[in-house]
Design a protein around this motif. Structure first.
Motif, PDB file in Angstrom:
ATOM      1  N   ILE A 189       0.838  -1.200   0.000  1.00 18.24           N
ATOM      2  CA  ILE A 189       0.000   0.000   0.000  1.00 18.24           C
ATOM      3  C   ILE A 189       0.872   1.248   0.000  1.00 18.24           C
ATOM      4  N   MET A 190       1.945   1.231   0.786  1.00 18.14           N
ATOM      5  CA  MET A 190       2.837   2.394   0.836  1.00 18.14           C
ATOM      6  C   MET A 190       3.527   2.614  -0.509  1.00 18.14           C
ATOM      7  N   SER A 191       3.836   1.538  -1.216  1.00 23.60           N
ATOM      8  CA  SER A 191       4.419   1.667  -2.558  1.00 23.60           C
ATOM      9  C   SER A 191       3.420   2.312  -3.508  1.00 23.60           C
ATOM     10  N   LEU A 192       2.178   1.850  -3.441  1.00 20.72           N
ATOM     11  CA  LEU A 192       1.129   2.446  -4.268  1.00 20.72           C
ATOM     12  C   LEU A 192       0.930   3.922  -3.917  1.00 20.72           C
ATOM     13  N   LEU A 193       0.980   4.220  -2.639  1.00 17.41           N
ATOM     14  CA  LEU A 193       0.838   5.599  -2.184  1.00 17.41           C
ATOM     15  C   LEU A 193       1.958   6.466  -2.752  1.00 17.41           C
ATOM     16  N   ALA A 194       3.188   5.984  -2.674  1.00 17.15           N
ATOM     17  CA  ALA A 194       4.322   6.750  -3.185  1.00 17.15           C
ATOM     18  C   ALA A 194       4.186   6.987  -4.692  1.00 17.15           C
ATOM     19  N   GLU A 195       3.749   5.975  -5.426  1.00 17.18           N
ATOM     20  CA  GLU A 195       3.542   6.129  -6.870  1.00 17.18           C
ATOM     21  C   GLU A 195       2.470   7.169  -7.165  1.00 17.18           C
ATOM     22  N   GLU A 196       1.408   7.140  -6.387  1.00 16.37           N
ATOM     23  CA  GLU A 196       0.307   8.078  -6.613  1.00 16.37           C
ATOM     24  C   GLU A 196       0.732   9.509  -6.279  1.00 16.37           C
ATOM     25  N   VAL A 197       1.513   9.668  -5.224  1.00 19.00           N
ATOM     26  CA  VAL A 197       2.018  11.001  -4.864  1.00 19.00           C
ATOM     27  C   VAL A 197       2.919  11.527  -5.982  1.00 19.00           C
ATOM     28  N   ASP A 198       3.793  10.677  -6.501  1.00 23.83           N
ATOM     29  CA  ASP A 198       4.657  11.082  -7.612  1.00 23.83           C
ATOM     30  C   ASP A 198       3.837  11.473  -8.833  1.00 23.83           C
ATOM     31  N   LYS A 199       2.803  10.695  -9.104  1.00 24.62           N
ATOM     32  CA  LYS A 199       1.929  10.970 -10.243  1.00 24.62           C
ATOM     33  C   LYS A 199       1.247  12.330 -10.079  1.00 24.62           C
ATOM     34  N   LEU A 200       0.756  12.601  -8.886  1.00 19.15           N
ATOM     35  CA  LEU A 200       0.100  13.880  -8.632  1.00 19.15           C
ATOM     36  C   LEU A 200       1.084  15.033  -8.787  1.00 19.15           C
ATOM     37  N   LYS A 201       2.293  14.867  -8.265  1.00 17.90           N
ATOM     38  CA  LYS A 201       3.307  15.918  -8.406  1.00 17.90           C
ATOM     39  C   LYS A 201       3.604  16.186  -9.875  1.00 17.90           C
ATOM     40  N   LEU A 202       3.705  15.126 -10.669  1.00 18.30           N
ATOM     41  CA  LEU A 202       3.966  15.287 -12.093  1.00 18.30           C
ATOM     42  C   LEU A 202       2.805  16.007 -12.775  1.00 18.30           C
ATOM     43  N   GLU A 203       1.583  15.633 -12.406  1.00 16.36           N
ATOM     44  CA  GLU A 203       0.404  16.292 -12.984  1.00 16.36           C
ATOM     45  C   GLU A 203       0.411  17.777 -12.644  1.00 16.36           C
ATOM     46  N   LEU A 204       0.694  18.086 -11.388  1.00 18.02           N
ATOM     47  CA  LEU A 204       0.690  19.483 -10.965  1.00 18.02           C
ATOM     48  C   LEU A 204       1.822  20.265 -11.605  1.00 18.02           C
ATOM     49  N   SER A 205       2.999  19.672 -11.726  1.00 18.22           N
ATOM     50  CA  SER A 205       4.114  20.380 -12.358  1.00 18.22           C
ATOM     51  C   SER A 205       3.847  20.547 -13.843  1.00 18.22           C
ATOM     52  N   GLY A 206       3.157  19.582 -14.457  1.00 21.73           N
ATOM     53  CA  GLY A 206       2.810  19.693 -15.869  1.00 21.73           C
ATOM     54  C   GLY A 206       1.876  20.852 -16.133  1.00 21.73           C
ATOM     55  N   ARG A 207       0.957  21.065 -15.234  1.00 20.74           N
ATOM     56  CA  ARG A 207       0.036  22.205 -15.388  1.00 20.74           C
ATOM     57  C   ARG A 207       0.777  23.517 -15.227  1.00 20.74           C
ATOM     58  N   ARG A 208       1.677  23.561 -14.248  1.00 18.02           N
ATOM     59  CA  ARG A 208       2.455  24.783 -14.029  1.00 18.02           C
ATOM     60  C   ARG A 208       3.339  25.047 -15.235  1.00 18.02           C
ATOM     61  N   ASP A 209       3.989  24.001 -15.735  1.00 16.96           N
ATOM     62  CA  ASP A 209       4.889  24.142 -16.873  1.00 16.96           C
ATOM     63  C   ASP A 209       4.127  24.511 -18.132  1.00 16.96           C
ATOM     64  N   ALA A 210       2.929  23.945 -18.301  1.00 19.51           N
ATOM     65  CA  ALA A 210       2.130  24.268 -19.478  1.00 19.51           C
ATOM     66  C   ALA A 210       1.750  25.741 -19.476  1.00 19.51           C
ATOM     67  N   SER A 211       1.458  26.279 -18.306  1.00 19.82           N
ATOM     68  CA  SER A 211       1.113  27.698 -18.239  1.00 19.82           C
ATOM     69  C   SER A 211       2.331  28.569 -18.522  1.00 19.82           C
ATOM     70  N   GLU A 212       3.535  27.992 -18.336  1.00 20.53           N
ATOM     71  CA  GLU A 212       4.774  28.720 -18.626  1.00 20.53           C
ATOM     72  C   GLU A 212       5.287  28.393 -20.029  1.00 20.53           C
ATOM     73  N   GLY A 213       4.548  27.552 -20.771  1.00 19.93           N
ATOM     74  CA  GLY A 213       4.946  27.186 -22.114  1.00 19.93           C
ATOM     75  C   GLY A 213       5.978  26.078 -22.174  1.00 19.93           C
TER      76      GLY A 213
END
Length: 76
Positions: free
Chosen positions: A29-53
Motif C-alpha cells: 500500500i505504501m508503494s502504491l501511495l508513493a507512486e500516486e504522490v509522484d503521479k500527482l506531483k507530475l500532474e501538478l508540475s505539468g500544469r504549471r509548466d504548461a502555463s509557462e509554455g
C-alpha cells in the motif's frame, strides 16, 4: 479530473495503510501511495509548466538530469 482521482487514491491508500495489520500488505500500500504522490506531483508540475509554455516531459527530463548531476558530484 486526473488530479481529483489522484487525491482520492492518496486519501484511500493512507486510510488503508493506517488500518492494515499485515506488514507486507502495508508495504504494498505504501508503494502504491508513493507512486500516486509522484503521479500527482507530475500532474501538478505539468500544469504549471504548461502555463509557462514548457512541456512536462522536458521538465521531467531536465529535473532528472539536474538530480543525476548532483548525485555524481557528491559520489566523487
Amino acid at each position: 479530473m486526473d488530479n481529483f482521482i489522484s487525491r482520492e487514491n492518496i486519501r484511500r491508500y493512507r486510510k488503508l495503510a493506517s488500518e492494515s495489520t499485515d506488514a507486507s500488505e502495508r508495504s504494498r500500500i505504501m508503494s502504491l501511495l508513493a507512486e500516486e504522490v509522484d503521479k500527482l506531483k507530475l500532474e501538478l508540475s505539468g500544469r504549471r509548466d504548461a502555463s509557462e509554455g514548457r512541456s512536462p516531459v522536458n521538465t521531467a527530463t531536465e529535473d532528472r538530469v539536474e538530480h543525476d548531476g548532483d548525485e555524481q558530484q557528491g559520489a566523487g
